[in-house]
Design a protein around this motif. Structure first.
Motif, PDB file in Angstrom:
ATOM      1  N   ILE A  38       0.793  -1.112  -0.165  1.00  0.00           N
ATOM      2  CA  ILE A  38       0.136  -0.117   0.022  1.00  0.00           C
ATOM      3  C   ILE A  38       0.928   1.338   0.036  1.00  0.00           C
ATOM      4  N   GLY A  39       0.767   2.181  -0.899  1.00  0.00           N
ATOM      5  CA  GLY A  39       1.353   3.396  -0.834  1.00  0.00           C
ATOM      6  C   GLY A  39       2.955   3.332  -1.151  1.00  0.00           C
ATOM      7  N   GLY A  40       3.049   1.985  -1.846  1.00  0.00           N
ATOM      8  CA  GLY A  40       4.661   1.722  -2.243  1.00  0.00           C
ATOM      9  C   GLY A  40       5.419   1.120  -1.081  1.00  0.00           C
ATOM     10  N   THR A  95       3.811  -2.171  10.711  1.00  0.00           N
ATOM     11  CA  THR A  95       4.237  -1.424   9.560  1.00  0.00           C
ATOM     12  C   THR A  95       5.388  -0.403   9.621  1.00  0.00           C
ATOM     13  N   LEU A  96       5.413  -0.021  10.778  1.00  0.00           N
ATOM     14  CA  LEU A  96       6.677   0.815  11.150  1.00  0.00           C
ATOM     15  C   LEU A  96       7.795   0.039  11.318  1.00  0.00           C
ATOM     16  N   LYS A  97       7.664  -1.273  12.241  1.00  0.00           N
ATOM     17  CA  LYS A  97       8.661  -1.857  12.282  1.00  0.00           C
ATOM     18  C   LYS A  97       9.270  -2.472  10.795  1.00  0.00           C
ATOM     19  N   GLN A  98       8.451  -2.706  10.171  1.00  0.00           N
ATOM     20  CA  GLN A  98       8.777  -3.438   8.661  1.00  0.00           C
ATOM     21  C   GLN A  98       9.310  -2.099   7.609  1.00  0.00           C
ATOM     22  N   ASN A  99       9.065  -1.113   7.722  1.00  0.00           N
ATOM     23  CA  ASN A  99       9.738  -0.199   6.818  1.00  0.00           C
ATOM     24  C   ASN A  99      10.410   1.096   7.356  1.00  0.00           C
ATOM     25  N   GLY A 100      10.307   1.327   8.853  1.00  0.00           N
ATOM     26  CA  GLY A 100      10.985   2.557   9.337  1.00  0.00           C
ATOM     27  C   GLY A 100       9.919   3.540   9.023  1.00  0.00           C
ATOM     28  N   LEU A 101      10.439   4.853   9.101  1.00  0.00           N
ATOM     29  CA  LEU A 101       9.723   5.999   8.459  1.00  0.00           C
ATOM     30  C   LEU A 101      10.689   6.861   7.879  1.00  0.00           C
ATOM     31  N   LYS A 102      10.713   6.665   6.317  1.00  0.00           N
ATOM     32  CA  LYS A 102      11.567   7.381   5.533  1.00  0.00           C
ATOM     33  C   LYS A 102      11.161   8.651   5.210  1.00  0.00           C
ATOM     34  N   GLN A 103       9.786   9.156   5.488  1.00  0.00           N
ATOM     35  CA  GLN A 103       9.206  10.372   5.139  1.00  0.00           C
ATOM     36  C   GLN A 103       8.233  10.690   6.057  1.00  0.00           C
ATOM     37  N   ARG A 104       8.136  12.075   6.357  1.00  0.00           N
ATOM     38  CA  ARG A 104       7.195  12.415   7.512  1.00  0.00           C
ATOM     39  C   ARG A 104       5.734  12.281   6.676  1.00  0.00           C
ATOM     40  N   PRO A 105       4.878  11.596   7.267  1.00  0.00           N
ATOM     41  CA  PRO A 105       3.409  11.600   6.648  1.00  0.00           C
ATOM     42  C   PRO A 105       2.877  12.784   6.803  1.00  0.00           C
ATOM     43  N   THR A 106       1.929  12.797   5.543  1.00  0.00           N
ATOM     44  CA  THR A 106       1.050  14.020   5.266  1.00  0.00           C
ATOM     45  C   THR A 106      -0.276  13.659   5.345  1.00  0.00           C
ATOM     46  N   THR A 108      -2.494  14.026   2.901  1.00  0.00           N
ATOM     47  CA  THR A 108      -2.924  13.586   1.587  1.00  0.00           C
ATOM     48  C   THR A 108      -2.219  12.254   1.446  1.00  0.00           C
ATOM     49  N   LEU A 109      -0.848  11.899   1.857  1.00  0.00           N
ATOM     50  CA  LEU A 109      -0.666  10.722   1.786  1.00  0.00           C
ATOM     51  C   LEU A 109      -1.415   9.717   2.669  1.00  0.00           C
ATOM     52  N   MET A 110      -1.718   9.835   3.884  1.00  0.00           N
ATOM     53  CA  MET A 110      -2.267   9.055   4.651  1.00  0.00           C
ATOM     54  C   MET A 110      -3.854   8.603   4.007  1.00  0.00           C
ATOM     55  N   GLN A 111      -4.492   9.631   3.580  1.00  0.00           N
ATOM     56  CA  GLN A 111      -5.712   9.438   2.984  1.00  0.00           C
ATOM     57  C   GLN A 111      -5.626   8.653   1.508  1.00  0.00           C
ATOM     58  N   SER A 112      -4.658   8.776   0.819  1.00  0.00           N
ATOM     59  CA  SER A 112      -4.231   7.962  -0.316  1.00  0.00           C
ATOM     60  C   SER A 112      -3.875   6.645   0.275  1.00  0.00           C
ATOM     61  N   ASP A 113      -3.150   6.394   1.202  1.00  0.00           N
ATOM     62  CA  ASP A 113      -3.138   4.760   1.807  1.00  0.00           C
ATOM     63  C   ASP A 113      -4.371   4.319   2.116  1.00  0.00           C
ATOM     64  N   ALA A 114      -5.525   5.097   2.846  1.00  0.00           N
ATOM     65  CA  ALA A 114      -6.732   4.568   3.267  1.00  0.00           C
ATOM     66  C   ALA A 114      -7.634   4.132   1.872  1.00  0.00           C
ATOM     67  N   GLU A 115      -7.578   4.937   0.822  1.00  0.00           N
ATOM     68  CA  GLU A 115      -8.193   4.596  -0.334  1.00  0.00           C
ATOM     69  C   GLU A 115      -7.713   3.448  -1.005  1.00  0.00           C
ATOM     70  N   GLU A 116      -6.386   3.421  -1.124  1.00  0.00           N
ATOM     71  CA  GLU A 116      -5.580   1.964  -1.633  1.00  0.00           C
ATOM     72  C   GLU A 116      -5.911   0.864  -0.821  1.00  0.00           C
ATOM     73  N   LEU A 117      -6.054   0.867   0.393  1.00  0.00           N
ATOM     74  CA  LEU A 117      -6.462  -0.410   1.146  1.00  0.00           C
ATOM     75  C   LEU A 117      -7.782  -0.758   0.821  1.00  0.00           C
ATOM     76  N   LEU A 118      -8.889   0.297   0.853  1.00  0.00           N
ATOM     77  CA  LEU A 118     -10.336   0.031   0.711  1.00  0.00           C
ATOM     78  C   LEU A 118     -10.275  -0.680  -0.633  1.00  0.00           C
ATOM     79  N   THR A 119      -9.806  -0.188  -1.690  1.00  0.00           N
ATOM     80  CA  THR A 119      -9.813  -0.797  -3.135  1.00  0.00           C
ATOM     81  C   THR A 119      -9.256  -2.377  -2.817  1.00  0.00           C
ATOM     82  N   TYR A 120      -8.116  -2.411  -2.076  1.00  0.00           N
ATOM     83  CA  TYR A 120      -7.638  -3.900  -1.905  1.00  0.00           C
ATOM     84  C   TYR A 120      -8.584  -4.878  -1.318  1.00  0.00           C
ATOM     85  N   ILE A 121      -9.508  -4.232  -0.158  1.00  0.00           N
ATOM     86  CA  ILE A 121     -10.242  -5.401   0.427  1.00  0.00           C
ATOM     87  C   ILE A 121     -11.375  -5.492  -0.434  1.00  0.00           C
ATOM     88  N   LEU A 122     -11.961  -4.477  -1.209  1.00  0.00           N
ATOM     89  CA  LEU A 122     -13.220  -4.688  -1.993  1.00  0.00           C
ATOM     90  C   LEU A 122     -12.865  -5.777  -3.140  1.00  0.00           C
TER      91      LEU A 122
END
Length: 325
Positions: A38-40, A95-106, A108-122
């Motif tokens: 999700i979100g790369g 998710t943090l343990k797996q990836n760390g945090l390479k960029q400060r979340p915004t 817009t980015l968090m909303q995009s993640d949520a949209e992508e997850l919704l599409t995946y689930i459906l």
């Protein structure tokens, strides 16, 4: 065919059907977890319940406060009637343990993640709609999904919704100053008057948290305050950018047109997401069906402070509603 033979055949058929039904029930149950791209990045989800039942996606608060590790305390009672999905958002939990945090979340980015997850689930579970249950910060994502993907959400349950950070914190500071001025605590009044709203730094957050805790009966001594201050510094470094963007959101100035059934839970001792704003927000929602429920003598963290009451009410309102899946 004699009676004995007929009896044995009937018993055999009955046992076969019972075994087949038990196997089917076992197959319907799901208890698994894995990472989804999700979100790369690889983002963690856990799934528990009955896989052929309606899907409940739980959106945790924080930001950064993943709830999957204590999902039993929050959503266990739903698992007999729903398939419950917990998601460790970007920057949180596994998710943090797996990836760390390479960029400060915004935002817009968090909303995009949520949209992508919704599409995946459906797509993955071949559903038309899902149910959203969201707590605190998670309500910002949930309301965004309900407004931007109106045909994909059947029910939205907003627990301690974030209506206006700015208004909540302004109202809280006035309440605290008035209280401590009355009790003649000049130290508290002096410190509270130094707070910048919107917060300029972690110190502003820590001071308000300290005196809110004391107002609610939990005194924070100097040692504990130092520990909390360090935590807030670390948290603010990670989430300060997103937090500053949330200040620009004021749901009282926006007419929220939410097509799906909308349910609000609020604690009448909640000053973090000020409960009076939750009630005003609810009144302004344009929805075909909406309900609001008060949790007496409960603060901001309903899932932790009133877990059993919350789950009982969740089960009642969700099973009572019409669900398309």
């Amino acid at each position: 065919m004699n009676f004995k033979a007929t009896y044995l055949i009937i018993i055999s058929v009955f046992i076969y059907k019972m075994n087949a039904q038990n196997i089917e029930n076992v197959h319907q149950k799901i208890d698994t977890s894995y990472f989804v791209k999700i979100g790369g990045i690889d983002q963690y989800i856990s799934l528990k319940g009955i896989k052929d039942k309606p899907i409940v996606l739980y959106l945790h608060g924080g930001p950064g406060a993943a709830a999957s590790a204590h999902s039993e305390k929050i959503t266990a009672s739903l698992e007999q009637d729903f398939m419950v999905i917990h998601w460790d958002q970007r920057g949180a939990g596994k998710t943090l343990k797996q990836n760390g945090l390479k960029q400060r979340p915004t935002l817009t980015l968090m909303q995009s993640d949520a949209e992508e997850l919704l599409t995946y689930i459906l797509n993955t579970f071949q559903r038309q709609q899902i149910i959203l249950v969201a707590n605190s910060w998670g309500t910002s994502l949930a309301i965004h999904l309900a407004e931007s993907k109106p045909n994909k959400i059947s029910t939205l349950v907003a627990i301690s919704p974030i209506v206006s950070l700015f208004s909540s914190q302004k109202s809280l500071n006035k309440i605290l100053i008035r209280h401590f001025r009355k009790s003649k605590n000049q130290k508290a009044v002096k410190q509270l008057k130094t707070i910048n709203i919107p917060y300029h730094n972690a110190k502003d957050m820590a001071i308000q948290f300290k005196w809110l805790s004391e107002y609610q009966g939990a005194v924070i001594n100097d040692t504990l305050y130092s520990q909390y201050s360090q935590f807030f510094e670390q948290w603010y470094t990670k989430w300060g950018l997103l937090y500053s963007q949330l200040y620009k959101v004021n749901r009282l100035k926006i007419t929220s047109s939410i097509q799906c059934r909308t349910i609000v839970f609020y604690g009448d001792k909640d000053y973090t997401a000020y409960y009076k704003l939750s009630k005003k927000f609810f009144k302004g929602i344009k929805s075909k069906e909406k309900e609001i429920y008060r949790f007496k003598d409960v603060g901001h963290q309903i899932p932790m402070e009133a877990s059993n009451r919350m789950q009982e009410l969740l089960l009642k309102v969700l099973l009572n509603g019409k669900i398309n899946y």
